[in-house]
Design an enzyme around this catalytic site. Structure first.
Site, PDB file in Angstrom:
ATOM      1  N   ARG A 160     -16.372  -6.855 -10.693  1.00 34.79           N
ATOM      2  CA  ARG A 160     -15.779  -5.516 -10.893  1.00 34.79           C
ATOM      3  C   ARG A 160     -15.151  -5.482 -12.281  1.00 34.79           C
ATOM      4  NH1 ARG A 160     -12.292  -5.713  -5.244  1.00 34.79           N
ATOM      5  NH2 ARG A 160     -14.064  -6.095  -3.862  1.00 34.79           N
ATOM      6  N   SER A 176     -10.871  -6.073   4.184  1.00 31.53           N
ATOM      7  CA  SER A 176     -10.924  -6.437   2.773  1.00 31.53           C
ATOM      8  C   SER A 176     -12.083  -7.380   2.497  1.00 31.53           C
ATOM      9  CB  SER A 176      -9.607  -7.090   2.362  1.00 31.53           C
ATOM     10  OG  SER A 176      -8.530  -6.270   2.696  1.00 31.53           O
ATOM     11  N   SER A 177     -12.380  -7.546   1.216  1.00 32.84           N
ATOM     12  CA  SER A 177     -13.480  -8.414   0.806  1.00 32.84           C
ATOM     13  C   SER A 177     -12.971  -9.842   0.594  1.00 32.84           C
ATOM     14  CB  SER A 177     -14.077  -7.886  -0.502  1.00 32.84           C
ATOM     15  OG  SER A 177     -13.200  -8.190  -1.576  1.00 32.84           O
ATOM     16  N   ASP A 235      -5.542  -4.493  -6.368  1.00 32.59           N
ATOM     17  CA  ASP A 235      -4.975  -5.840  -6.443  1.00 32.59           C
ATOM     18  C   ASP A 235      -5.882  -6.962  -5.936  1.00 32.59           C
ATOM     19  OD1 ASP A 235      -4.538  -4.915  -3.870  1.00 32.59           O
ATOM     20  OD2 ASP A 235      -2.426  -5.476  -3.786  1.00 32.59           O
ATOM     21  N   CYS A 256      -0.635  -7.925  -1.405  1.00 34.05           N
ATOM     22  CA  CYS A 256      -0.627  -6.809  -0.453  1.00 34.05           C
ATOM     23  C   CYS A 256       0.522  -6.915   0.543  1.00 34.05           C
ATOM     24  CB  CYS A 256      -1.896  -6.801   0.388  1.00 34.05           C
ATOM     25  SG  CYS A 256      -3.427  -6.693  -0.512  1.00 34.05           S
ATOM     26  N   ASP A 305       0.818  -1.214   0.000  1.00 32.16           N
ATOM     27  CA  ASP A 305       0.000   0.000   0.000  1.00 32.16           C
ATOM     28  C   ASP A 305       0.851   1.263   0.000  1.00 32.16           C
ATOM     29  OD1 ASP A 305      -1.935  -1.898   0.327  1.00 32.16           O
ATOM     30  OD2 ASP A 305      -2.693  -1.147   2.238  1.00 32.16           O
ATOM     31  N   ASP A 314      -2.555   5.749  -2.942  1.00 36.95           N
ATOM     32  CA  ASP A 314      -1.935   4.626  -2.253  1.00 36.95           C
ATOM     33  C   ASP A 314      -1.200   3.820  -3.321  1.00 36.95           C
ATOM     34  OD1 ASP A 314      -3.243   5.447   0.078  1.00 36.95           O
ATOM     35  OD2 ASP A 314      -4.170   3.491   0.478  1.00 36.95           O
ATOM     36  N   HIS A 337      -7.677   0.026  -3.702  1.00 36.49           N
ATOM     37  CA  HIS A 337      -6.557  -0.805  -4.161  1.00 36.49           C
ATOM     38  C   HIS A 337      -7.004  -1.729  -5.293  1.00 36.49           C
ATOM     39  CE1 HIS A 337      -4.924  -0.113   0.149  1.00 36.49           C
ATOM     40  NE2 HIS A 337      -4.854   0.960  -0.620  1.00 36.49           N
TER      41      HIS A 337
HETATM   42  O1  DAV Z   1     -11.554  -6.339  -2.301  1.00 31.77           O
HETATM   43  O2  DAV Z   1     -11.473  -5.472  -0.336  1.00 31.77           O
HETATM   44  C1  DAV Z   1      -8.619  -5.328  -0.981  1.00 31.77           C
HETATM   45  C2  DAV Z   1      -7.293  -4.861  -1.490  1.00 31.77           C
HETATM   46  C3  DAV Z   1      -6.299  -4.806  -0.424  1.00 31.77           C
HETATM   47  N1  DAV Z   1      -5.032  -4.257  -0.893  1.00 31.77           N
HETATM   48  C4  DAV Z   1     -11.013  -5.614  -1.464  1.00 31.77           C
HETATM   49  C5  DAV Z   1      -9.741  -4.912  -1.844  1.00 31.77           C
END
Ligand code: DAV
Length: 371
Positions: free
Chosen positions: A268, A302-303, A251, A355, A112, A200, A249
């Site tokens: 997405r 994060s997801s 990635d 990450c 990040d 970031d 982000h």
């Molecule tokens: O999908 O929450 C997380 C990315 C973390 N660098 C997400 C994105």
């Protein structure tokens, strides 16, 4: 630019060339920071993280560190040199003439904060107040690289002021709802304003001469323009993923695996008008496999799409999180050797395998993949 294990050389132009030297983060002293505008906009409305802050439970820190240490050992066993940051005291507040927040975040994830482009490592502006001083965790390494590599360019983007003018107050109401968020994302109305350049490092993907940058919560258009002026020999492309109600982000959304092949999160999708440069040059953009989990682990920002937050070791080898069986299977079918890494219990500290790392050295030079 010969690589030697004894002396650092900084060199990395893309996300896939053979990796020889990398930084892996640490979970020490990681905090859930107090409320602040940019962070609140990212925490889902039904998240277990709403309304709580303070140091993360020690047993979760210890477990995450155990996994990060093992990940580092796995990389070393494959011949990759691994450095680790030196954690600062994240319980200390961040106070500047413009704002105050009562604690910091942690020294995860390095991706990040640090953007490696060729022989340069650039410290990002960041867009959260709690992450304003995060670069200090990496300064001992930056000093060491500076001593060892006479060509290393250590750069820092202008520190932002992060006053309230940097954030749209509309995003701060308690219940916005996902529908509204998706509409705002489609309109490119994000929590950050255009007050000053913000980015970031994890919003940037490196494709040799081309940098692909996500405009979203953590990176604004002025941040992208700053990168464009800072890297005059690069072409800098702005991308959006309107299906993401919390665009932070790039990635876990868009993952290049090797020249000509990118995984895209099926929720997405990169809009058609932004696909042209890839298609014109024969690149394939394929939907990533589904995540293996319905929910992120506890206290995680994060997801579930950290499933596609993979670390490419070379164009034939990729690290995939051990529980992400569908993602591993897809990699296998795409002809990549999969290295399983157990990291899910460290996800809460800021992300997955990509990450948790930052490039120092990958073989190869600056190629033009989109002539
Ligand atoms: O999908 O929450 C997380 C990315 C973390 N660098 C997400 C994105």
């Amino acid at each position: 630019m010969a690589w030697s294990p004894d002396k650092t050389t900084v060199n990395s132009w893309n996300e896939w060339d053979p990796l020889r030297h990398v930084i892996v983060g640490r979970a020490d002293d990681c905090h859930i920071p107090p409320e602040e505008p940019a962070l609140d906009a990212k925490v889902p409305e039904d998240s277990d993280m709403r309304g709580q802050w303070g140091k993360r439970p020690q047993e979760t820190i210890d477990r995450a560190n155990e996994l990060l240490d093992k990940f580092a050992d796995q990389l070393r066993a494959r011949g990759v040199k691994v450095d680790r940051p030196t954690p600062i005291d994240h319980s200390l507040p961040v106070t500047t003439p413009d704002f105050h927040t009562a604690s910091q975040f942690g020294c995860m994830p390095p991706r990040d904060v640090l953007l490696t482009v060729g022989s340069e490592i650039l410290e990002a502006t960041m867009s959260y107040r709690c992450r304003w001083f995060e670069y200090l965790n990496y300064r001992p390494l930056m000093q060491q690289y500076w001593e060892e590599d006479p060509k290393f360019r250590h750069e820092a983007a202008p520190k932002p002021r992060l006053t309230d003018a940097d954030y749209h107050p509309d995003y701060l109401s308690e219940k916005i709802g996902v529908e509204k968020r998706l509409q705002w994302a489609a309109e490119k109305f994000f929590v950050t304003t255009e007050e000053e350049p913000l980015f970031d490092a994890a919003d940037v993907l490196r494709f040799g001469r081309d940098l692909v940058v996500q405009h979203g919560f953590t990176t604004n258009l002025k941040g992208i323009e700053w990168l464009r002026r800072h890297f005059p020999d690069h072409r800098v492309h702005t991308v959006n993923f309107p299906g993401d109600p919390y665009p932070i982000h790039i990635d876990a959304t868009f993952t290049p695996l090797r020249p000509g092949l990118i995984l895209n999160n099926p929720q997405r999708r990169l809009p058609d008008d932004q696909r042209e440069m890839f298609h014109k040059n024969g690149w394939e953009i394929v939907d990533s496999a589904q995540p293996a989990h319905n929910q992120p682990p506890p206290l995680c920002y994060s997801s579930v799409w950290l499933s596609m937050n993979v670390l490419v070791l070379d164009p034939k080898t990729v690290c995939v999180e051990k529980s992400e069986v569908y993602q591993a299977d897809q990699m296998d079918k795409l002809g990549l050797e999969v290295v399983e890494v157990d990291l899910r219990d460290a996800y809460a500290f800021g992300g997955g395998l990509h990450c948790s790392t930052a490039d120092v050295y990958r073989e190869g030079g600056c190629e033009d993949y989109f002539p």
